[in-house]
Design a protein around this motif. Structure first.
Motif: not given
Length: 123
Positions: A81-90, A92-98
């Motif tokens: 749910a967090v991936l979908g809501r904040l990172y477009g389901g990606s 990779a985008a989440f890890v890039a933000a980290l």
């Protein structure tokens, strides 16, 4: 499944840690750091039961609570749910933000090891 408010999630964390047939008194003890009144905890337990996250069984004059949703299942759902809501389901985008916040060498090694294991398990 629905995403839980933080307060209800804390109650579920206490229940997951305690396991099946947990008396309310044990949950109240585990939740003492939050400073919630007994009625507040009861309200959270009632809501969680209505949402299907736990079951309540009466034994004598006491209620015993059992999680119906596992910690792992909820974390998997919430992560998606967090991936979908904040990172477009990606992921990779989440890890890039980290990574932009800075990852330690140890965190990078653990992440690399996880990716290697996942790659080995994927057909």
């Amino acid at each position: 499944m629905r995403r839980l408010p933080d307060s209800e999630l804390e109650v579920m964390k206490a229940l997951w840690a305690s396991g099946a047939d947990t008396p309310r008194a044990a949950l109240e003890d585990a939740l003492t750091p939050f400073g919630w009144a007994g009625n507040t905890i009861n309200t959270y337990l009632t809501r969680l039961g209505e949402k299907g996250f736990l079951s309540v069984r009466r034994e004598g004059r006491h209620n015993l609570y059992t999680p119906l949703v596992s910690r792992e299942d909820y974390l998997s759902f919430d992560s998606r749910a967090v991936l979908g809501r904040l990172y477009g389901g990606s992921p990779a985008a989440f890890v890039a933000a980290l990574a932009r916040q800075g990852l330690s060498r140890e965190e990078l090694d653990r992440l690399r090891g996880l990716l290697d294991r996942l790659e080995e398990e994927t057909p």
